[in-house]
Scaffold this motif. Structure first.
Motif, PDB file in Angstrom:
ATOM      1  N   PRO A 285      50.161  37.652  17.133  1.00 51.39           N
ATOM      2  CA  PRO A 285      50.464  36.361  16.801  1.00 51.39           C
ATOM      3  C   PRO A 285      52.056  35.761  17.611  1.00 51.39           C
ATOM      4  N   ALA A 286      53.077  36.826  17.420  1.00 53.30           N
ATOM      5  CA  ALA A 286      54.341  36.623  17.907  1.00 53.30           C
ATOM      6  C   ALA A 286      54.055  36.269  19.613  1.00 53.30           C
ATOM      7  N   THR A 287      53.355  37.082  20.235  1.00 54.98           N
ATOM      8  CA  THR A 287      53.136  36.783  21.642  1.00 54.98           C
ATOM      9  C   THR A 287      52.438  35.695  21.913  1.00 54.98           C
ATOM     10  N   THR A 288      51.586  35.049  21.169  1.00 58.29           N
ATOM     11  CA  THR A 288      50.898  33.858  21.353  1.00 58.29           C
ATOM     12  C   THR A 288      51.706  32.965  21.148  1.00 58.29           C
ATOM     13  N   LEU A 289      52.673  32.862  20.216  1.00 60.92           N
ATOM     14  CA  LEU A 289      53.475  31.583  19.761  1.00 60.92           C
ATOM     15  C   LEU A 289      54.606  31.697  21.097  1.00 60.92           C
ATOM     16  N   ALA A 290      55.099  32.869  21.503  1.00 59.13           N
ATOM     17  CA  ALA A 290      56.010  33.020  22.525  1.00 59.13           C
ATOM     18  C   ALA A 290      55.536  32.289  23.810  1.00 59.13           C
ATOM     19  N   ASN A 291      54.151  32.649  24.193  1.00 57.08           N
ATOM     20  CA  ASN A 291      53.849  32.154  25.401  1.00 57.08           C
ATOM     21  C   ASN A 291      53.364  30.771  25.257  1.00 57.08           C
ATOM     22  N   SER A 292      52.969  30.352  24.184  1.00 53.72           N
ATOM     23  CA  SER A 292      52.617  28.982  24.016  1.00 53.72           C
ATOM     24  C   SER A 292      53.823  28.068  24.159  1.00 53.72           C
ATOM     25  N   ILE A 293      54.910  28.518  23.618  1.00 52.32           N
ATOM     26  CA  ILE A 293      56.201  27.743  23.887  1.00 52.32           C
ATOM     27  C   ILE A 293      56.500  27.700  25.396  1.00 52.32           C
ATOM     28  N   THR A 294      56.307  28.713  26.187  1.00 57.50           N
ATOM     29  CA  THR A 294      56.787  28.911  27.358  1.00 57.50           C
ATOM     30  C   THR A 294      56.037  27.985  28.304  1.00 57.50           C
ATOM     31  N   LEU A 295      54.592  28.064  28.152  1.00 59.20           N
ATOM     32  CA  LEU A 295      53.560  27.022  28.807  1.00 59.20           C
ATOM     33  C   LEU A 295      53.661  25.661  28.544  1.00 59.20           C
ATOM     34  N   THR A 296      54.523  25.177  27.289  1.00 55.48           N
ATOM     35  CA  THR A 296      54.614  23.869  27.122  1.00 55.48           C
ATOM     36  C   THR A 296      56.012  23.262  27.839  1.00 55.48           C
ATOM     37  N   PRO A 297      55.796  22.701  28.861  1.00 55.73           N
ATOM     38  CA  PRO A 297      56.926  22.140  29.919  1.00 55.73           C
ATOM     39  C   PRO A 297      58.104  21.653  28.877  1.00 55.73           C
TER      40      PRO A 297
END
Length: 375
Positions: A285-297
């Motif tokens: 879950p932490a990795t998913t949230l971190a990557n989702s934030i990064t993917l969002t410009p």
């Protein structure tokens, strides 16, 4: 480094083939040190928690941890009662046995995290000696014992590994405990390969299977912590299918906003670092949230430490959206279910924390004023 002759012993515990012998060694060591120093011996057995408040299986994991601690306490008392030689002595040393679960309110991810809660417990209870089970693995299947011992040795505590005999390792590569874990890693890798390369023919199917097999052999034991709960996977997978289009929509909206900022004559950017404590636990879950934030410009995950996220934001609107917690809420929905999605946003949690701190600071003043009034 604490005095080696201390009779105050702390033992981190977890399921392992050498735990029983480690308990016996810790009790024996505490007894011998107590006889030498004449002090009361204390042996604390602690279980560092790896579950979080919103996990559906938290109660089950907590119960298993308590059962293990009860078993350990029983072993320790058996060792104390079974020492016939000690019973014949006139001056029998006093030995106390305590058990506790630690770190259940923290996000224990790295060896440093586990060492931090263990050392904090030792300092709180005036313990100055740690005995480590040679087969202890706080991170599940991840090999964390050596890094954990290194982190513990950086404290003022005396740290030693119990000199107990280890069982021979003749297990098969894939046992019943790890079969489901290997199958999940293989299936995920295979599907990912085919999604990127296409399902066009036999070549893709064969090369995909070979690639997924290599990934499974190399990463199968460390990709997941512990045995996966197969009952939860279908629900998480279904919710992930709902999350993907939502994430794509958020990325599209952020792209439009960022394009407007770039094309604006005044270039209204306001870059800043944002730190917030996320309400997500465990690696995936932490990795998913971190990557989702990064993917969002407009936002970039710089670092994740325990539950602390350090995010670089380009605009005020990006920070506002981040602290309103829409992505975090969606990730919680995927991994913890609908109930977890209703947890307050980072901004609301921070406001609540500030209110609590303000109340605590005002309490002594109010008490002092009341005492003055009584006088």
């Amino acid at each position: 480094m604490a005095d080696e002759a201390s009779a105050h012993v702390l033992v981190p515990v977890g399921e392992s083939p050498t735990l029983r012998n480690t308990v016996a060694y810790a009790v024996q060591t505490a007894r011998e040190r107590a006889e030498e120093t004449g002090e009361t011996a204390i042996v604390h057995f602690v279980y560092p928690a790896v579950w979080r408040a919103v996990e559906p299986t938290r109660a089950e994991k907590f119960e298993r941890a308590e059962e293990l601690l009860d078993r350990v306490e029983l072993w320790a008392k058996e060792d104390l009662a079974g020492d016939e030689e000690a019973e014949d002595r006139a001056a029998e040393p006093v030995i106390d046995v305590e058990t506790a679960i630690v770190g259940d309110e923290d996000y224990l991810f790295s060896p440093a995290d586990f060492a931090r809660v263990i050392v904090a417990y030792a300092n709180e209870h005036d313990l100055d000696r740690i005995v480590v089970d040679p087969e202890y693995q706080p991170g599940g299947n991840a090999p964390m014992l050596r890094p954990l011992e290194f982190e513990l040795s950086r404290s003022d505590l005396y740290v030693e590994e119990a000199p107990v005999e280890r069982p021979a390792r003749r297990g098969v590569l894939v046992g019943r405990e790890s079969l489901s874990q290997y199958l999940i890693v293989f299936g995920t890798s295979y599907l990912f390969y085919l999604t990127l390369g296409g399902f066009s023919g036999t070549f893709d199917l064969v090369t995909g299977a070979i690639s997924a097999g290599i990934v499974t052999l190399v990463l199968g034991q460390i990709s997941l912590k512990g045995r996966p709960d197969l009952k939860r996977i279908p629900g998480e997978f279904g919710r992930m299918l709902l999350y993907i289009p939502y994430l794509v929509w958020e990325i599209a909206k952020a792209n439009v906003t960022l394009a407007y900022v770039i094309l604006h004559p005044r270039l209204p950017i306001d870059p800043k670092m944002v730190q917030f404590r996320a309400a997500v636990w465990n690696d995936l879950p932490a990795t998913t949230l971190a990557n989702s934030i990064t993917l969002t410009p407009g936002t970039l995950t710089v670092e994740v430490s325990q539950r602390e996220f350090y995010i670089h934001s380009l605009t005020r609107s990006a920070r506002r959206d981040l602290l309103e917690g829409a992505l975090e809420r969606a990730v919680r929905f995927v991994f913890y279910g609908r109930a977890a999605a209703r947890i307050p946003s980072p901004r609301e949690r921070e406001a609540e924390r500030e209110d609590q701190q303000s109340t605590q600071q005002d309490a002594p003043t109010a008490t002092a004023a009341g005492e003055e009034g009584e006088e």
